[in-house]
Design a protein around this motif. Structure first.
Motif, PDB file in Angstrom:
ATOM      1  N   PRO A 158      69.534  15.819 105.653  1.00  0.00           N
ATOM      2  CA  PRO A 158      69.917  14.655 104.865  1.00  0.00           C
ATOM      3  C   PRO A 158      68.804  13.619 104.723  1.00  0.00           C
ATOM      4  CG  PRO A 158      71.675  15.278 106.376  1.00  0.00           C
ATOM      5  CD  PRO A 158      70.503  16.128 106.712  1.00  0.00           C
ATOM      6  N   ASP A 159      68.002  13.408 105.768  1.00  0.00           N
ATOM      7  CA  ASP A 159      66.945  12.403 105.723  1.00  0.00           C
ATOM      8  C   ASP A 159      65.570  13.050 105.616  1.00  0.00           C
ATOM      9  OD1 ASP A 159      68.864  10.392 106.047  1.00  0.00           O
ATOM     10  OD2 ASP A 159      68.805  10.578 108.228  1.00  0.00           O
ATOM     11  N   ALA A 160      65.503  14.197 104.943  1.00  0.00           N
ATOM     12  CA  ALA A 160      64.233  14.922 104.865  1.00  0.00           C
ATOM     13  C   ALA A 160      63.209  14.188 104.015  1.00  0.00           C
ATOM     14  CB  ALA A 160      64.462  16.325 104.301  1.00  0.00           C
ATOM     15  N   LEU A 161      63.670  13.453 103.002  1.00  0.00           N
ATOM     16  CA  LEU A 161      62.755  12.743 102.122  1.00  0.00           C
ATOM     17  C   LEU A 161      62.464  11.353 102.689  1.00  0.00           C
ATOM     18  CD1 LEU A 161      64.226  13.679  98.624  1.00  0.00           C
ATOM     19  CD2 LEU A 161      62.304  14.724  99.824  1.00  0.00           C
ATOM     20  N   PRO A 162      61.219  10.904 102.666  1.00  0.00           N
ATOM     21  CA  PRO A 162      60.881   9.582 103.188  1.00  0.00           C
ATOM     22  C   PRO A 162      61.427   8.469 102.300  1.00  0.00           C
ATOM     23  CG  PRO A 162      58.974  10.591 102.129  1.00  0.00           C
ATOM     24  CD  PRO A 162      60.040  11.639 102.179  1.00  0.00           C
ATOM     25  N   ASP A 163      61.455   7.240 102.867  1.00  0.00           N
ATOM     26  CA  ASP A 163      61.930   6.089 102.109  1.00  0.00           C
ATOM     27  C   ASP A 163      61.027   5.849 100.901  1.00  0.00           C
ATOM     28  OD1 ASP A 163      63.875   5.761 103.991  1.00  0.00           O
ATOM     29  OD2 ASP A 163      62.748   4.266 105.163  1.00  0.00           O
ATOM     30  N   GLY A 164      61.659   5.532  99.789  1.00  0.00           N
ATOM     31  CA  GLY A 164      60.902   5.276  98.569  1.00  0.00           C
ATOM     32  C   GLY A 164      60.590   6.512  97.770  1.00  0.00           C
ATOM     33  N   ALA A 165      60.893   7.692  98.332  1.00  0.00           N
ATOM     34  CA  ALA A 165      60.592   8.932  97.617  1.00  0.00           C
ATOM     35  C   ALA A 165      61.486   9.108  96.399  1.00  0.00           C
ATOM     36  CB  ALA A 165      60.756  10.126  98.559  1.00  0.00           C
ATOM     37  N   TRP A 166      62.588   8.354  96.355  1.00  0.00           N
ATOM     38  CA  TRP A 166      63.500   8.489  95.227  1.00  0.00           C
ATOM     39  C   TRP A 166      62.830   8.069  93.922  1.00  0.00           C
ATOM     40  CZ3 TRP A 166      64.794   4.293  92.201  1.00  0.00           C
ATOM     41  CH2 TRP A 166      64.504   3.025  92.726  1.00  0.00           C
ATOM     42  N   ILE A 167      61.843   7.161  94.029  1.00  0.00           N
ATOM     43  CA  ILE A 167      61.128   6.740  92.819  1.00  0.00           C
ATOM     44  C   ILE A 167      60.357   7.914  92.235  1.00  0.00           C
ATOM     45  CG2 ILE A 167      59.355   5.203  91.909  1.00  0.00           C
ATOM     46  CD1 ILE A 167      60.092   3.197  94.050  1.00  0.00           C
ATOM     47  N   LEU A 168      59.650   8.646  93.104  1.00  0.00           N
ATOM     48  CA  LEU A 168      58.921   9.824  92.648  1.00  0.00           C
ATOM     49  C   LEU A 168      59.881  10.890  92.140  1.00  0.00           C
ATOM     50  CD1 LEU A 168      56.210  10.172  95.457  1.00  0.00           C
ATOM     51  CD2 LEU A 168      55.915   9.267  93.134  1.00  0.00           C
ATOM     52  N   ALA A 169      61.037  10.990  92.800  1.00  0.00           N
ATOM     53  CA  ALA A 169      62.026  11.981  92.372  1.00  0.00           C
ATOM     54  C   ALA A 169      62.530  11.666  90.974  1.00  0.00           C
ATOM     55  CB  ALA A 169      63.182  12.028  93.360  1.00  0.00           C
ATOM     56  N   MET A 170      62.755  10.372  90.682  1.00  0.00           N
ATOM     57  CA  MET A 170      63.215   9.974  89.353  1.00  0.00           C
ATOM     58  C   MET A 170      62.142  10.218  88.304  1.00  0.00           C
ATOM     59  SD  MET A 170      66.361   9.014  89.605  1.00  0.00           S
ATOM     60  CE  MET A 170      66.475  10.369  90.776  1.00  0.00           C
ATOM     61  N   LEU A 171      60.900   9.910  88.646  1.00  0.00           N
ATOM     62  CA  LEU A 171      59.800  10.118  87.698  1.00  0.00           C
ATOM     63  C   LEU A 171      59.558  11.601  87.430  1.00  0.00           C
ATOM     64  CD1 LEU A 171      57.208   7.455  88.942  1.00  0.00           C
ATOM     65  CD2 LEU A 171      58.660   7.330  86.911  1.00  0.00           C
ATOM     66  N   SER A 172      59.863  12.436  88.422  1.00  0.00           N
ATOM     67  CA  SER A 172      59.629  13.871  88.247  1.00  0.00           C
ATOM     68  C   SER A 172      60.625  14.500  87.279  1.00  0.00           C
ATOM     69  CB  SER A 172      59.719  14.583  89.602  1.00  0.00           C
ATOM     70  OG  SER A 172      61.050  14.580  90.105  1.00  0.00           O
ATOM     71  N   ILE A 173      61.734  13.820  86.997  1.00  0.00           N
ATOM     72  CA  ILE A 173      62.729  14.393  86.070  1.00  0.00           C
ATOM     73  C   ILE A 173      62.151  14.497  84.664  1.00  0.00           C
ATOM     74  CG2 ILE A 173      64.994  14.066  85.011  1.00  0.00           C
ATOM     75  CD1 ILE A 173      65.930  12.840  87.651  1.00  0.00           C
ATOM     76  N   PRO A 174      61.711  13.373  84.056  1.00  0.00           N
ATOM     77  CA  PRO A 174      61.060  13.536  82.748  1.00  0.00           C
ATOM     78  C   PRO A 174      59.693  14.202  82.874  1.00  0.00           C
ATOM     79  CG  PRO A 174      60.909  11.249  83.449  1.00  0.00           C
ATOM     80  CD  PRO A 174      61.817  11.941  84.428  1.00  0.00           C
ATOM     81  N   GLY A 175      59.026  13.986  84.019  1.00  0.00           N
ATOM     82  CA  GLY A 175      57.700  14.576  84.202  1.00  0.00           C
ATOM     83  C   GLY A 175      57.706  16.081  84.169  1.00  0.00           C
ATOM     84  N   SER A 176      58.753  16.701  84.722  1.00  0.00           N
ATOM     85  CA  SER A 176      58.821  18.154  84.727  1.00  0.00           C
ATOM     86  C   SER A 176      58.971  18.696  83.308  1.00  0.00           C
ATOM     87  CB  SER A 176      59.982  18.633  85.602  1.00  0.00           C
ATOM     88  OG  SER A 176      61.216  18.111  85.142  1.00  0.00           O
ATOM     89  N   PHE A 177      59.724  17.986  82.460  1.00  0.00           N
ATOM     90  CA  PHE A 177      59.875  18.435  81.073  1.00  0.00           C
ATOM     91  C   PHE A 177      58.609  18.163  80.263  1.00  0.00           C
ATOM     92  CE2 PHE A 177      64.449  17.693  82.165  1.00  0.00           C
ATOM     93  CZ  PHE A 177      64.831  19.027  82.090  1.00  0.00           C
ATOM     94  N   ILE A 178      57.904  17.104  80.601  1.00  0.00           N
ATOM     95  CA  ILE A 178      56.621  16.843  79.942  1.00  0.00           C
ATOM     96  C   ILE A 178      55.638  17.958  80.263  1.00  0.00           C
ATOM     97  CG2 ILE A 178      54.618  15.296  79.944  1.00  0.00           C
ATOM     98  CD1 ILE A 178      56.570  12.965  80.304  1.00  0.00           C
ATOM     99  N   TRP A 179      55.686  18.480  81.493  1.00  0.00           N
ATOM    100  CA  TRP A 179      54.801  19.593  81.856  1.00  0.00           C
ATOM    101  C   TRP A 179      55.055  20.802  80.967  1.00  0.00           C
ATOM    102  CZ3 TRP A 179      55.176  24.650  83.435  1.00  0.00           C
ATOM    103  CH2 TRP A 179      54.007  25.215  83.952  1.00  0.00           C
ATOM    104  N   PHE A 180      56.319  21.088  80.682  1.00  0.00           N
ATOM    105  CA  PHE A 180      56.639  22.210  79.807  1.00  0.00           C
ATOM    106  C   PHE A 180      56.084  21.980  78.401  1.00  0.00           C
ATOM    107  CE2 PHE A 180      59.567  23.535  83.079  1.00  0.00           C
ATOM    108  CZ  PHE A 180      59.673  24.908  82.892  1.00  0.00           C
TER     109      PHE A 180
END
Length: 240
Positions: free
Chosen positions: A191-213
């Motif tokens: 449950p706590d595998a991701l460090p604090d503040g990592a949610w920001i990177l997780a949110m950015l990776s959502i559109p970022g992953s589609f931009i990569w495609f």
């Protein structure tokens, strides 16, 4: 081969744009004030007034499933003979699994009319049906599609980098779907595998992953057009 590369590139661009559109459609529900997507009563009320949103999501997901299938086979053609066959087959299988999960999630989204019909017969049945769709759809095949899609992207980046088929900058940018993959797998491990503040990177990776495609698609289209122009400029070999 050249036409397959260009077609795969166009499909990758369409997939990236459709992916961003699918995220926007899913967020539209919250903009109307229906924030608790796990509450069946709230969401059935939303569906009664915004039926088109789920139907549009279903159509976009069907488009993503088809275009991703085209991309997987096009990239297979590009990497065939330049990467290990076992690795290429494994990565391609993951990509096809992602396409299948996207299609299944589209079926869940597009079956909203039968759900509302059941709800009209008995509200308790409607709520139970919504919970089934939510668990099996959003928390099931949708999450599986994200993990498989990002896993395919990371695998292709590794194979493309090792064989020098893909540009290095594109392989490095695969960190975007890689971050999304980690953000999806991390909570499953602990449950706590991701460090604090990592949610920001997780949110950015959502559109970022589609931009990569979309960037992958641009590379494939460019190379396909270059190969076609080179072949057209080459003089024919005279018959002996």
């Amino acid at each position: 081969m050249r036409s397959n590369m260009a077609a795969g590139g166009v499909a990758a661009i369409v997939f990236g744009v459709a992916g961003i559109a699918s995220v926007a459609l899913q967020l539209a529900q919250q903009s109307f004030g229906f924030e608790d997507t796990d509450d069946p009563a709230v969401n059935l009320d939303y569906l009664r007034g915004h039926l088109d949103n789920y139907l549009q999501q279903g159509l976009v997901l069907f488009l993503m499933a088809v275009t991703l299938t085209i991309v997987v086979f096009a990239v297979w053609d590009v990497l065939a003979g330049r990467s290990g066959s076992l690795g290429l087959r494994t990565v391609s299988s993951i990509g096809l699994a992602a396409a299948l999960c996207l299609f299944l999630f589209g079926v869940f989204r597009y079956s909203v009319r039968p759900l509302l019909y059941i709800d009209g017969l008995n509200p308790d049945w409607g709520e139970a049906g919504y919970l089934v769709q939510q668990v099996a759809g959003v928390h099931g095949v949708a999450q599986a599609s994200i993990l498989a899609m990002c896993g395919w992207a990371v695998g292709v980046a590794i194979l493309g980098f090792r064989s020098s088929v893909l540009p290095r900058w594109l392989a490095v940018l695969a960190i975007l779907p890689g971050l999304r993959l980690l953000s999806g797998v991390g909570p499953l491990l602990e449950p706590d595998a991701l460090p604090d503040g990592a949610w920001i990177l997780a949110m950015l990776s959502i559109p970022g992953s589609f931009i990569w495609f979309a960037l992958l698609g641009a590379v494939l289209v460019r190379r396909g057009l270059q190969s076609a122009s080179t072949a057209a400029a080459s003089p024919p070999i005279a018959a002996a």
